[in-house]
Design an enzyme around this catalytic site. Structure first.
Site, mmCIF file in Angstrom:
data_model
loop_
_atom_site.group_PDB
_atom_site.id
_atom_site.type_symbol
_atom_site.label_atom_id
_atom_site.label_comp_id
_atom_site.label_asym_id
_atom_site.label_seq_id
_atom_site.Cartn_x
_atom_site.Cartn_y
_atom_site.Cartn_z
ATOM 1 N N HIS A 304 0.853 -1.190 0.000
ATOM 2 C CA HIS A 304 0.000 0.000 0.000
ATOM 3 C C HIS A 304 0.884 1.234 0.000
ATOM 4 C CE1 HIS A 304 -3.122 2.833 1.178
ATOM 5 N NE2 HIS A 304 -3.953 1.923 0.705
ATOM 6 N N ASP A 361 -7.921 -5.576 0.217
ATOM 7 C CA ASP A 361 -8.374 -6.454 -0.863
ATOM 8 C C ASP A 361 -7.910 -7.888 -0.725
ATOM 9 O OD1 ASP A 361 -9.902 -4.656 -2.272
ATOM 10 O OD2 ASP A 361 -8.136 -3.739 -3.154
HETATM 11 N N1 ACO Z 1 3.967 -7.671 -4.965
HETATM 12 C C1 ACO Z 1 5.288 -7.634 -5.242
HETATM 13 N N2 ACO Z 1 6.045 -6.524 -5.117
HETATM 14 C C2 ACO Z 1 5.456 -5.410 -4.698
HETATM 15 C C3 ACO Z 1 4.076 -5.358 -4.387
HETATM 16 C C4 ACO Z 1 3.328 -6.548 -4.531
HETATM 17 N N3 ACO Z 1 2.021 -6.569 -4.255
HETATM 18 N N4 ACO Z 1 3.753 -4.115 -4.011
HETATM 19 C C5 ACO Z 1 4.871 -3.393 -4.064
HETATM 20 N N5 ACO Z 1 5.910 -4.162 -4.482
HETATM 21 C C6 ACO Z 1 7.306 -3.750 -4.626
HETATM 22 C C7 ACO Z 1 7.484 -2.948 -5.897
HETATM 23 O O1 ACO Z 1 7.829 -3.766 -6.999
HETATM 24 C C8 ACO Z 1 8.593 -1.995 -5.494
HETATM 25 O O2 ACO Z 1 9.806 -2.710 -5.581
HETATM 26 P P1 ACO Z 1 11.196 -1.927 -5.964
HETATM 27 O O3 ACO Z 1 11.390 -0.934 -4.868
HETATM 28 O O4 ACO Z 1 12.193 -3.036 -6.004
HETATM 29 O O5 ACO Z 1 10.925 -1.296 -7.296
HETATM 30 C C9 ACO Z 1 8.323 -1.718 -4.025
HETATM 31 O O6 ACO Z 1 7.598 -2.860 -3.551
HETATM 32 C C10 ACO Z 1 7.511 -0.466 -3.780
HETATM 33 O O7 ACO Z 1 6.313 -0.593 -4.521
HETATM 34 P P2 ACO Z 1 5.645 0.553 -5.375
HETATM 35 O O8 ACO Z 1 4.828 -0.016 -6.465
HETATM 36 O O9 ACO Z 1 6.679 1.572 -5.746
HETATM 37 O O10 ACO Z 1 4.712 1.152 -4.274
HETATM 38 P P3 ACO Z 1 3.537 2.111 -4.535
HETATM 39 O O11 ACO Z 1 3.289 2.820 -3.260
HETATM 40 O O12 ACO Z 1 3.773 2.948 -5.752
HETATM 41 O O13 ACO Z 1 2.311 1.133 -4.904
HETATM 42 C C11 ACO Z 1 0.577 -0.435 -4.671
HETATM 43 C C12 ACO Z 1 1.385 0.689 -3.993
HETATM 44 C C13 ACO Z 1 0.098 0.021 -6.059
HETATM 45 C C14 ACO Z 1 -0.660 -0.724 -3.836
HETATM 46 C C15 ACO Z 1 1.472 -1.691 -4.778
HETATM 47 O O14 ACO Z 1 1.840 -2.139 -3.509
HETATM 48 C C16 ACO Z 1 0.775 -2.825 -5.546
HETATM 49 O O15 ACO Z 1 0.837 -2.850 -6.782
HETATM 50 N N6 ACO Z 1 0.097 -3.772 -4.827
HETATM 51 C C17 ACO Z 1 -0.656 -4.814 -5.487
HETATM 52 C C18 ACO Z 1 -1.984 -4.259 -5.967
HETATM 53 C C19 ACO Z 1 -2.949 -4.019 -4.841
HETATM 54 O O16 ACO Z 1 -3.128 -4.853 -3.953
HETATM 55 N N7 ACO Z 1 -3.625 -2.859 -4.898
HETATM 56 C C20 ACO Z 1 -4.631 -2.494 -3.888
HETATM 57 C C21 ACO Z 1 -4.168 -1.343 -3.079
HETATM 58 S S1 ACO Z 1 -5.311 -0.973 -1.814
HETATM 59 C C22 ACO Z 1 -6.591 -0.246 -2.601
HETATM 60 O O17 ACO Z 1 -6.490 0.445 -3.573
HETATM 61 C C23 ACO Z 1 -7.893 -0.544 -2.066
#
Ligand code: ACO
Length: 457
Positions: A304, A361
């Site tokens: 998140h 989720d």
């Molecule tokens: N699985 C694997 N790796 C992940 C995940 C995940 N679910 N989430 C984040 N990471 C990693 C990224 O690849 C990134 O790695 P890096 O630093 O090596 O590049 C690091 O963790 C940081 O992640 P970001 O995507 O930069 O974090 P951001 O804050 O931009 O994104 C998000 C947050 C979109 C929720 C992300 O965690 C994600 O894609 N999660 C999966 C989708 C999800 O569950 N969305 C629901 C969110 S809650 C809602 O909207 C109700």
């Protein structure tokens, strides 16, 4: 006492005021930065940027706190209803008994849809995603219900009309997608019971309202009702800042919510779990895929932008999963996978180091499955829940004297001045690295070209 910070740019010192929120959050007010220095800030995804002052929702991502108008989410989930929580978010206080009764009367009065709206649904292709239909229908409400007045009382009716009709529209989309008769709202049922009845009542098997299911739906929607400046709420505020009508602003929020990184994650989680179940992928393989930077796969339902610990909503959702599955006496094979994935991910250094924890989720899909909601309606369920939050945020935005039309800046990285080249003098430049241009070039057939050339003559 007012605080300031000093910024030195190109040898020039600039004093910038500090803004402090009621829970001690601090921001540097950079509104005069560009005018005084020529510089802008660079913050893609707005991770470090406050775009508004808001008195609606407070969250602390480090401590896992979420409060609506100061009331902890745990207390609302335990004691409140979705309608009462919606009132709290929009009006700013918990309703008195009289206010709540009046709200329920309006929700009931507004629940039927204009009959001509049904024609919209009937002309959508049968496999159309209900989120696409919902965002179009909410936008269409502006034409069906044009009576939007600035008077507070009338705007309150508009908010309730939206909250009431979104539930009818969503259930209707589902029934029509099944080719089944639309079920109309009933005046004797509360908001959540009415929705379940419109979804599942059938002439052959009448739907039996179950109090536990109704309670679970109340909690599900309370947990989704607002989440401060997330992607879809920001869409509502940005679109609303152009002074567009509320229906169009909310419709853009629905579109933003659809994405799998945001509200679409609940559907993505179930698709992921079903794939794991079907293909027999192990938990270890799943986590390796999620950790591989060259693999677009993510562990949906984890991570998140704000929460760097457990999402408090995920904890409540997890408890609800257990209650519902015990109640319906059904073992969901996907629940077992979810539990094993969570356990393994929480021990894995990749997820630990990046502070990736289950979000709302991760468990919400299992809860919705237990209620009988089909997977392609999951994000619609989220949208119905988030509507009061979008309305409250839109209302706050339009009333804020400091708000201006949203218009960010950019750092331009394209060509410097180029002279226009007449078409006969242009050289073909291949675009191997640019997917869009490559697609444009390769997908045009010679038949298309000859047709265009003919039409150009
Ligand atoms: N699985 C694997 N790796 C992940 C995940 C995940 N679910 N989430 C984040 N990471 C990693 C990224 O690849 C990134 O790695 P890096 O630093 O090596 O590049 C690091 O963790 C940081 O992640 P970001 O995507 O930069 O974090 P951001 O804050 O931009 O994104 C998000 C947050 C979109 C929720 C992300 O965690 C994600 O894609 N999660 C999966 C989708 C999800 O569950 N969305 C629901 C969110 S809650 C809602 O909207 C109700």
């Amino acid at each position: 006492m007012k605080k300031f910070v000093k910024l030195v740019i190109d040898g020039k010192e600039l004093t910038l005021p500090v803004i402090e929120g009621s829970e001690g959050e601090k921001a540097i007010d950079i509104r005069n930065l560009r005018q005084e220095t020529g510089y802008i800030t660079f913050d893609p995804g707005f991770g470090n940027s406050g775009t508004c002052k808001s008195a609606i929702t407070y969250m602390d991502g480090e401590k896992g706190i979420l409060r609506y108008r100061g009331v902890p989410i745990e207390q609302l989930a335990e004691h409140s209803t979705f309608v009462e929580t919606a009132f709290l978010l929009i009006a700013g206080h918990l309703p008195t008994r009289k206010e709540l009764t009046r709200t329920s009367v309006y929700l009931n009065d507004f629940s039927p849809l204009h009959e001509n709206m049904k024609a919209f649904y009937q002309n959508y292709p049968p496999k159309a995603h209900p989120m696409g239909i919902l965002s179009a229908m909410v936008n269409a409400m502006r034409s069906f219900y044009p009576e939007l007045l600035d008077i507070e009382e009338d705007m309150n009716k508009t908010y309730l009309r939206l909250i009431s009709k979104i539930r009818t529209m969503s259930a209707m989309a589902y029934r029509i997608s099944l080719g089944e008769k639309v079920v109309y709202p009933r005046p004797d049922l509360c908001y959540c019971a009415n929705f379940l009845n419109m979804m599942f009542d059938n002439v052959v098997i009448p739907y039996r309202i179950d109090d536990d299911m109704v309670r679970a739906l109340n909690v599900f929607w309370i947990l989704h009702a607002d989440h401060e400046q997330n992607c879809s709420t920001t869409a509502v505020r940005v679109v609303g800042s152009g002074k567009v009508n509320i229906y169009s602003a909310i419709s853009s929020g629905i579109s933003a919510l659809w994405g799998p990184l945001h509200g679409g994650a609940n559907q993505a989680v179930i698709n992921m779990l079903e794939e794991i179940h079907k293909d027999g992928m192990t938990v270890k393989e799943c986590l390796s895929k999620a950790k591989d930077p060259n693999d677009p796969f993510r562990l949906y339902g984890f991570g998140h932008r704000v929460y760097k610990t457990f999402d408090p909503r995920a904890k409540i959702m997890k408890k609800m999963c257990d209650i519902l599955l015990t109640k319906i006496k059904r073992k969901d094979p996907l629940l077992d996978i979810v539990q094993r994935l969570e356990e393994a991910a929480l021990k894995d250094s990749y997820f630990k180091d990046k502070n990736l924890y289950p979000n709302v989720d991760f468990y919400s899909g299992i809860v919705l499955r237990a209620m009988g909601i089909p997977t392609n309606m999951f994000t619609v369920m989220f949208a119905i829940g988030r509507l009061p939050g979008w309305i409250a945020q839109w209302k706050e935005d339009v009333a804020d004297p400091e708000m201006r039309i949203s218009r960010p800046r950019q750092i331009y990285t394209g060509n410097q001045l180029q002279e226009y080249i007449p078409i006969g003098d242009r050289r073909y430049v291949p675009y191997p690295k640019n997917a869009l241009n490559a697609w444009m070039v390769t997908s045009i057939s010679s038949v298309d070209i000859s047709r265009w050339v003919t039409s150009l003559k």
